[in-house]
Design a protein around this motif. Structure first.
Motif, PDB file in Angstrom:
ATOM      1  N   LYS A   1      27.689  57.376  46.823  1.00  0.00           N
ATOM      2  CA  LYS A   1      26.257  57.118  46.642  1.00  0.00           C
ATOM      3  C   LYS A   1      25.994  55.829  45.880  1.00  0.00           C
ATOM      4  N   ASP A   2      27.002  55.333  45.164  1.00  0.00           N
ATOM      5  CA  ASP A   2      26.808  54.128  44.348  1.00  0.00           C
ATOM      6  C   ASP A   2      28.125  53.368  44.253  1.00  0.00           C
ATOM      7  N   ARG A   3      28.430  52.604  45.288  1.00  0.00           N
ATOM      8  CA  ARG A   3      29.682  51.852  45.388  1.00  0.00           C
ATOM      9  C   ARG A   3      29.482  50.430  44.875  1.00  0.00           C
ATOM     10  N   VAL A   4      30.525  49.891  44.232  1.00  0.00           N
ATOM     11  CA  VAL A   4      30.490  48.515  43.752  1.00  0.00           C
ATOM     12  C   VAL A   4      31.733  47.792  44.253  1.00  0.00           C
ATOM     13  N   ILE A   5      31.519  46.617  44.820  1.00  0.00           N
ATOM     14  CA  ILE A   5      32.590  45.728  45.254  1.00  0.00           C
ATOM     15  C   ILE A   5      32.614  44.578  44.261  1.00  0.00           C
ATOM     16  N   ILE A   6      33.821  44.224  43.793  1.00  0.00           N
ATOM     17  CA  ILE A   6      33.938  43.168  42.778  1.00  0.00           C
ATOM     18  C   ILE A   6      34.919  42.108  43.262  1.00  0.00           C
ATOM     19  N   TYR A   7      34.520  40.857  43.114  1.00  0.00           N
ATOM     20  CA  TYR A   7      35.416  39.744  43.433  1.00  0.00           C
ATOM     21  C   TYR A   7      35.338  38.713  42.324  1.00  0.00           C
ATOM     22  N   GLU A   8      36.230  37.742  42.358  1.00  0.00           N
ATOM     23  CA  GLU A   8      36.274  36.694  41.339  1.00  0.00           C
ATOM     24  C   GLU A   8      35.592  35.436  41.867  1.00  0.00           C
ATOM     25  N   GLU A   9      34.736  34.840  41.017  1.00  0.00           N
ATOM     26  CA  GLU A   9      34.053  33.595  41.373  1.00  0.00           C
ATOM     27  C   GLU A   9      33.805  32.803  40.091  1.00  0.00           C
ATOM     28  N   ALA A  10      34.261  31.577  40.049  1.00  0.00           N
ATOM     29  CA  ALA A  10      34.070  30.727  38.878  1.00  0.00           C
ATOM     30  C   ALA A  10      32.580  30.635  38.540  1.00  0.00           C
ATOM     31  N   GLY A  11      32.256  30.803  37.263  1.00  0.00           N
ATOM     32  CA  GLY A  11      30.880  30.670  36.795  1.00  0.00           C
ATOM     33  C   GLY A  11      29.974  31.854  37.095  1.00  0.00           C
ATOM     34  N   ALA A  12      30.519  32.928  37.638  1.00  0.00           N
ATOM     35  CA  ALA A  12      29.697  34.087  38.018  1.00  0.00           C
ATOM     36  C   ALA A  12      29.169  34.818  36.794  1.00  0.00           C
ATOM     37  N   ASP A  13      28.044  35.488  36.980  1.00  0.00           N
ATOM     38  CA  ASP A  13      27.469  36.367  35.967  1.00  0.00           C
ATOM     39  C   ASP A  13      27.793  37.803  36.367  1.00  0.00           C
ATOM     40  N   PRO A  14      28.714  38.474  35.686  1.00  0.00           N
ATOM     41  CA  PRO A  14      29.104  39.824  36.091  1.00  0.00           C
ATOM     42  C   PRO A  14      27.988  40.858  35.956  1.00  0.00           C
ATOM     43  N   GLN A  15      26.900  40.506  35.290  1.00  0.00           N
ATOM     44  CA  GLN A  15      25.772  41.441  35.147  1.00  0.00           C
ATOM     45  C   GLN A  15      24.771  41.317  36.286  1.00  0.00           C
TER      46      GLN A  15
ATOM     47  N   THR B   1      25.252  50.105  47.865  1.00  0.00           N
ATOM     48  CA  THR B   1      26.437  49.270  47.700  1.00  0.00           C
ATOM     49  C   THR B   1      25.990  47.985  47.020  1.00  0.00           C
ATOM     50  N   ARG B   2      26.667  47.661  45.917  1.00  0.00           N
ATOM     51  CA  ARG B   2      26.382  46.412  45.205  1.00  0.00           C
ATOM     52  C   ARG B   2      27.639  45.562  45.191  1.00  0.00           C
ATOM     53  N   VAL B   3      27.451  44.252  45.213  1.00  0.00           N
ATOM     54  CA  VAL B   3      28.562  43.317  45.072  1.00  0.00           C
ATOM     55  C   VAL B   3      28.345  42.554  43.781  1.00  0.00           C
ATOM     56  N   ARG B   4      29.380  42.519  42.964  1.00  0.00           N
ATOM     57  CA  ARG B   4      29.354  41.775  41.702  1.00  0.00           C
ATOM     58  C   ARG B   4      30.536  40.808  41.686  1.00  0.00           C
ATOM     59  N   ALA B   5      30.411  39.767  40.889  1.00  0.00           N
ATOM     60  CA  ALA B   5      31.507  38.803  40.722  1.00  0.00           C
ATOM     61  C   ALA B   5      31.791  38.626  39.243  1.00  0.00           C
ATOM     62  N   VAL B   6      33.055  38.435  38.924  1.00  0.00           N
ATOM     63  CA  VAL B   6      33.466  38.125  37.558  1.00  0.00           C
ATOM     64  C   VAL B   6      34.077  36.729  37.565  1.00  0.00           C
ATOM     65  N   PRO B   7      33.866  35.959  36.489  1.00  0.00           N
ATOM     66  CA  PRO B   7      34.421  34.607  36.454  1.00  0.00           C
ATOM     67  C   PRO B   7      35.930  34.585  36.228  1.00  0.00           C
ATOM     68  N   GLU B   8      36.484  35.683  35.709  1.00  0.00           N
ATOM     69  CA  GLU B   8      37.927  35.766  35.493  1.00  0.00           C
ATOM     70  C   GLU B   8      38.353  37.234  35.521  1.00  0.00           C
ATOM     71  N   PRO B   9      39.575  37.507  35.980  1.00  0.00           N
ATOM     72  CA  PRO B   9      40.014  38.896  36.119  1.00  0.00           C
ATOM     73  C   PRO B   9      39.986  39.692  34.813  1.00  0.00           C
ATOM     74  N   GLY B  10      40.149  39.033  33.676  1.00  0.00           N
ATOM     75  CA  GLY B  10      40.140  39.730  32.402  1.00  0.00           C
ATOM     76  C   GLY B  10      38.832  40.452  32.105  1.00  0.00           C
ATOM     77  N   GLN B  11      37.764  40.122  32.812  1.00  0.00           N
ATOM     78  CA  GLN B  11      36.476  40.788  32.608  1.00  0.00           C
ATOM     79  C   GLN B  11      36.295  42.019  33.492  1.00  0.00           C
ATOM     80  N   LEU B  12      37.264  42.270  34.357  1.00  0.00           N
ATOM     81  CA  LEU B  12      37.144  43.379  35.299  1.00  0.00           C
ATOM     82  C   LEU B  12      37.067  44.735  34.610  1.00  0.00           C
ATOM     83  N   ALA B  13      37.956  45.011  33.679  1.00  0.00           N
ATOM     84  CA  ALA B  13      38.024  46.335  33.044  1.00  0.00           C
ATOM     85  C   ALA B  13      36.711  46.706  32.370  1.00  0.00           C
ATOM     86  N   GLY B  14      36.153  45.789  31.604  1.00  0.00           N
ATOM     87  CA  GLY B  14      34.882  46.068  30.934  1.00  0.00           C
ATOM     88  C   GLY B  14      33.751  46.300  31.918  1.00  0.00           C
ATOM     89  N   LEU B  15      33.758  45.546  33.015  1.00  0.00           N
ATOM     90  CA  LEU B  15      32.690  45.697  34.007  1.00  0.00           C
ATOM     91  C   LEU B  15      32.791  47.046  34.720  1.00  0.00           C
TER      92      LEU B  15
END
Length: 189
Positions: free
Chosen positions: A3-17, A30-44
């Motif tokens: 009911k609430d899927r999230v797809i995450i990819y890496e993109e330089a300068g992205a706002d993970p929020q 379904t939402r798509v989010r981007a993180v600027p670096e993989p180290g931000q994945l766990a928190g997101l």
């Protein structure tokens, strides 16, 4: 379907929020989010699970190590899949990785299966400062994913398929794109 899927990819300068693309209808969200670096994945993923996300799919650029990290963070709260490539795509995905690391301008597409989606309007193109682009296209089913892959393959160096349930779900997309030299990855849980 979740009911609430999230797809995450890496993109330089992205706002993970910020959501890059949202498909929200009677079949779920379904939402798509981007993180600027993989180290931000766990928190997101922790934050999004706390907000109700019940399924995650990670871009192939993260790989097994980051998938394992996300699974550790979430435990049994939500499944975490990641994009993997079959044997037919290994040579072309290795070429893509080398070209990406060398700074070559590349284009990729993420095809996102979400029942009721409209690939004409549920589409976002993200242009990178250094050139290249990522095109996110939501499709209602796997047959439409194959059609979109066939239409786009000539201008792409990579396709990732999100929302399939089994490896053979990717077959029509693979047949449409791999002959054009485009590697196709699919989610695996």
């Amino acid at each position: 379907m979740s009911k609430d899927r999230v797809i995450i990819y890496e993109e330089a300068g992205a706002d993970p929020q910020a959501d890059v693309l949202v498909i929200d209808n009677e079949h779920g969200r379904t939402r798509v989010r981007a993180v600027p670096e993989p180290g931000q994945l766990a928190g997101l993923v922790r934050q999004l699970a706390d907000e109700g996300a019940d399924r995650f799919e990670l871009c192939g650029g993260f790989g097994a190590v980051w998938q394992a990290e996300a699974r550790r963070v979430l435990g049994e709260r939500a499944p975490v899949g990641a994009i993997y490539y079959g044997f037919e795509s290994l040579a072309s995905i290795a070429s893509y990785k080398a070209r990406f690391e060398a700074g070559e301008v590349l284009a990729e597409a993420f095809l996102i299966v979400h029942e009721g989606a409209d690939p004409g309007s549920d589409r976002v193109v993200r242009h990178r400062d250094e050139g290249g682009r990522t095109t996110l296209v939501a499709v209602p089913d796997l047959a439409t994913a194959a059609e979109v892959a066939a239409e786009m393959a000539g201008g792409l160096q990579l396709i990732e398929l999100y929302g399939g349930r089994r490896p053979d779900d990717a077959e029509p997309v693979i047949r449409a794109a791999v002959d054009a030299g485009v590697p196709v990855g699919m989610s695996a849980f």
